[in-house]
Design a protein around this motif. Structure first.
Motif, PDB file in Angstrom:
ATOM      1  N   PRO A  91       0.807  -1.228   0.000  1.00  0.00           N
ATOM      2  CA  PRO A  91       0.000   0.000   0.000  1.00  0.00           C
ATOM      3  C   PRO A  91       0.838   1.275   0.000  1.00  0.00           C
ATOM      4  CG  PRO A  91      -0.924  -1.567   1.540  1.00  0.00           C
ATOM      5  CD  PRO A  91       0.345  -2.181   1.007  1.00  0.00           C
ATOM      6  N   TYR A  92       1.932   1.300   0.806  1.00  0.00           N
ATOM      7  CA  TYR A  92       2.693   2.542   0.860  1.00  0.00           C
ATOM      8  C   TYR A  92       3.380   2.844  -0.463  1.00  0.00           C
ATOM      9  CZ  TYR A  92       7.065  -0.082   1.695  1.00  0.00           C
ATOM     10  OH  TYR A  92       8.136  -0.916   1.583  1.00  0.00           O
ATOM     11  N   SER A 143       3.716  12.436   5.415  1.00  0.00           N
ATOM     12  CA  SER A 143       4.144  11.202   4.786  1.00  0.00           C
ATOM     13  C   SER A 143       4.362  11.415   3.295  1.00  0.00           C
ATOM     14  CB  SER A 143       3.102  10.119   5.037  1.00  0.00           C
ATOM     15  OG  SER A 143       3.333   9.034   4.200  1.00  0.00           O
ATOM     16  N   MET A 182      -1.483   3.018   3.993  1.00  0.00           N
ATOM     17  CA  MET A 182      -2.236   3.567   2.862  1.00  0.00           C
ATOM     18  C   MET A 182      -1.887   5.025   2.594  1.00  0.00           C
ATOM     19  SD  MET A 182      -4.368   1.858   0.953  1.00  0.00           S
ATOM     20  CE  MET A 182      -3.542   2.584  -0.433  1.00  0.00           C
ATOM     21  N   ILE A 183      -1.391   5.736   3.601  1.00  0.00           N
ATOM     22  CA  ILE A 183      -0.981   7.114   3.331  1.00  0.00           C
ATOM     23  C   ILE A 183       0.518   7.184   3.030  1.00  0.00           C
ATOM     24  CG2 ILE A 183      -2.832   8.203   4.663  1.00  0.00           C
ATOM     25  CD1 ILE A 183      -0.753   8.657   6.895  1.00  0.00           C
ATOM     26  N   GLY A 184       1.129   6.045   2.778  1.00  0.00           N
ATOM     27  CA  GLY A 184       2.491   6.057   2.281  1.00  0.00           C
ATOM     28  C   GLY A 184       3.575   5.859   3.321  1.00  0.00           C
ATOM     29  N   SER A 205      -2.036   3.821   7.995  1.00  0.00           N
ATOM     30  CA  SER A 205      -0.709   4.410   7.866  1.00  0.00           C
ATOM     31  C   SER A 205      -0.019   3.943   6.593  1.00  0.00           C
ATOM     32  CB  SER A 205       0.157   4.045   9.075  1.00  0.00           C
ATOM     33  OG  SER A 205      -0.361   4.632  10.229  1.00  0.00           O
ATOM     34  N   PHE A 210      -7.355   7.931  12.366  1.00  0.00           N
ATOM     35  CA  PHE A 210      -6.461   7.755  13.513  1.00  0.00           C
ATOM     36  C   PHE A 210      -7.185   8.251  14.767  1.00  0.00           C
ATOM     37  CE2 PHE A 210      -3.840   8.557   9.722  1.00  0.00           C
ATOM     38  CZ  PHE A 210      -3.164   7.347   9.672  1.00  0.00           C
ATOM     39  N   CYS A 212       0.683   4.226  -2.733  1.00  0.00           N
ATOM     40  CA  CYS A 212       0.399   5.603  -2.350  1.00  0.00           C
ATOM     41  C   CYS A 212       1.447   6.549  -2.889  1.00  0.00           C
ATOM     42  CB  CYS A 212       0.325   5.704  -0.833  1.00  0.00           C
ATOM     43  SG  CYS A 212       0.207   7.375  -0.222  1.00  0.00           S
TER      44      CYS A 212
END
Ligand code: ADP
Ligand code: MG
Lengths: 249, 313
Positions: A70-71, A103, B196-198, B194, A88, A74
């Motif tokens: 996923p990261y 991020s 998923m936001i990179g 987290s 969060f 993104c």
């Protein structure tokens, strides 16, 4: 921009997504529709790397991103919001969005500059765009459901995406919240030039903002086309698959 | 508004530090020793809370880094023949490396499995230290570690501990308030989002675990200064349990919570174990009371209490 071909995923033999395909061009708004359990969320999870596909291919701007984490997805410019609110919980509204911006700007390895001085303008701009400025200091658990859904989108926007995936963005919202959310989605396309892929149950919304629509039933793509094509095809689908009209109503 | 709040906060910190600096003037030797132990134990608990409270990692055997830091510092001083000051660099560094290695193995696992594997690996390290008689002195430990004159007196040791602890706490605080800290808290709250936001969740956690190991090692090295000994029970798993209780008792969501918890536990341990041998029982009861009545710890409770009062005005 996004090219998905014959994507499949089964859970314990159950084919949640089966040979699904889709193509989204730059600047479009594309909707995925289908009854509950059709596999829309799973389809999005496969594109964004939350789940690895069994087979099939995902191309983003010509690059093969199938099976990336996923990261990594993104960082290539794809953000998403979740159907079930996935924020969060102990952070404030501002911090929720800020951590996403930090991020994206690759600042999370900075150990010594106070966060309070970084990416503040970018975060505030997003909060203003989505209309959360007034409650920026509230903890996310103190928000109403509608506000949390908007926060969902705001966090996704923190990634400054070229491509945004929204999983039932208006689910559970009041009529006013829904119409504001629809305006927001239109703005994202028109002002920020973001390409959007979303799924939604409300057909009125789908037909009013989508450039094209993909219909998914039992994990498979039934048809992909313009609103009119999909509307016209409804009878054809009825003939082939009894009961699909339920999803289109 | 934020500015004045910041100023009052720093004001309290400065007042606190001045009082701590004056301790040796009006307290006698035993209390100076106790204060030093509280400071270094508090630092150890804070370093644990860095990954537990802020990072959401179930670091159940943190005492290993405390012990390994202490042993590395002590052995360096005893056996290398180099400047004893070097021990205070080597101790934390070895602890950090161990933190990295154990982290590397554990970080793939989620929550409870992380905790279980962490306990096993930590116990393995304890067993090695316990058994390796020729090098570590086994269960006798090591006594009478020679130190530089300036820190070998009780007051010298106290001031050294106070300074190193303050600087370490300041660094940890800055890290928590940094983007790294923001990302760490994001991971605690929601690792899936987290990613998923990179955020590269594992790498981020691994660095946090290394940092926590380092400061655990700093605390251990300070123990060498204050107590002049090291022994294997410093890294027995019950010590880790005490550290976790300190975080919960003081308040694992507040920065100073663990140090408050450390003060309470260390003081209780000192006086209760004089009266009864059932320290473990007392500890268990404290743990139960905290879970039932102070789920956010002492500072969490005070914080809520203050906010209520402000609202009532
Ligand atoms: N992680 C999973 N494990 C097992 N089954 C799953 C999992 N995720 C989704 N499914 C199943 O896949 C099907 C499609 O679900 P989903 O993608 O959530 O549909 P939709 O979003 O269109 O309502 C459902 O029958 C669901 O039970
Ligand atoms: Mg769904």
């Amino acid at each position: 921009m996004l090219e998905v071909t014959s994507l499949s995923k089964s859970f314990d033999g159950f084919k949640a997504v089966n040979n699904a395909g889709l193509s989204v061009k730059d600047g479009e708004i594309v909707a995925v529709i289908g009854p509950n359990g059709a596999g829309k969320t799973t389809f999005f999870n496969l594109i964004t790397g939350v789940i690895r596909p069994d087979s099939g291919k995902v191309l983003f701007k010509g690059e093969d991103i199938t099976g990336l984490k996923p990261y990594q997805v993104c960082r290539r410019g794809i953000s998403r919001s979740f159907q079930v609110v996935n924020v969060f919980p102990r952070l404030s509204v501002f911090e929720n969005v800020q951590v996403s911006v930090l991020s994206r700007q690759k600042k999370t390895w900075n150990l010594f500059t106070p966060s309070s001085r970084l990416s503040v303008d970018d975060t505030e701009k997003i909060l203003e765009n989505v209309g959360l400025t007034d409650i920026r200091d509230a903890t996310s658990t103190a928000l109403s459901h509608g506000e949390r859904k908007v926060l969902e989108i705001a966090i996704a926007l923190g990634g400054n995406p070229e491509f945004l995936i929204l999983d039932e963005p208006t689910a559970g919202m009041s009529p006013e919240e829904t119409s504001r959310c629809i305006d927001l989605i239109k703005q994202l396309k028109e002002k920020l030039g973001i390409t959007i892929l979303f799924c939604e149950h409300d057909m009125e919304i789908v037909f009013s903002i989508s450039d094209r629509i993909m219909v998914m039933v039992r994990g498979s793509t039934i048809i992909e086309g313009t609103c009119n094509e999909v509307r016209c095809c409804q009878e054809v689908q009825d003939a082939y698959l009894g009961g699909i009209d339920v999803c289109l109503m | 508004m934020a500015g004045s709040f910041f100023r009052t906060k720093s004001l309290w910190v400065i007042i606190g530090l001045v009082i701590l600096f004056l301790f040796p003037v009006f307290l006698d030797r035993f209390y100076i020793y106790l204060a030093a132990i509280i400071l270094l134990t508090g630092l150890c608990a804070t370093s644990l809370n860095f990954v537990l409270g802020y990072g959401g990692a179930f670091q159940f055997h943190h005492a290993v880094f405390y012990g390994v830091g202490a042993y590395s510092a002590a052995l360096m001083v005893l056996k290398s023949g180099l400047s004893p000051w070097l021990g205070f660099v080597v101790g934390p560094s070895v602890a950090a490396i161990l933190g990295f290695i154990i982290g590397l193995i554990c970080v793939r696992l989620s929550k409870l499995y992380f905790g279980m594997l962490q306990i096993s690996l930590g116990s393995l390290v304890w067993a090695i230290v316990y058994r390796w008689y020729s090098f570590t002195g086994g269960d006798d430990g090591i006594h009478g570690i020679p130190l530089p004159d300036i820190i070998s007196s009780p007051n010298g040791a106290y001031y050294f501990t106070l300074i190193v602890t303050s600087v370490s706490m300041f660094i940890l605080y800055r890290m928590i308030k940094s983007p790294f800290g923001s990302a760490l808290q994001g991971i605690r709250d929601n690792p899936v989002r987290s990613e998923m936001i990179g955020v590269n969740v594992r790498q981020q956690q691994l660095l946090a675990l290394t940092i926590a190991g380092f400061f655990g090692g700093v605390a251990g090295s300070l123990f060498v200064v204050v107590d002049n000994t090291v022994f294997p029970d410093m890294m027995f798993w019950t010590v880790s349990l005490e550290l976790v209780i300190m975080c919960l008792l003081g308040g694992w969501l507040s920065f100073l919570g663990p140090i408050v918890g450390a003060a309470i536990i260390v003081i209780l341990r000192t006086y209760v174990s004089g009266v009864t041998v059932y320290w473990a029982l007392v500890l268990g009861i404290i743990m139960m009371l905290v879970i039932f009545f102070l789920p956010n710890g002492v500072l969490g409770y005070l914080d809520r209490f203050m906010k209520k009062k402000v609202r009532a005005r």
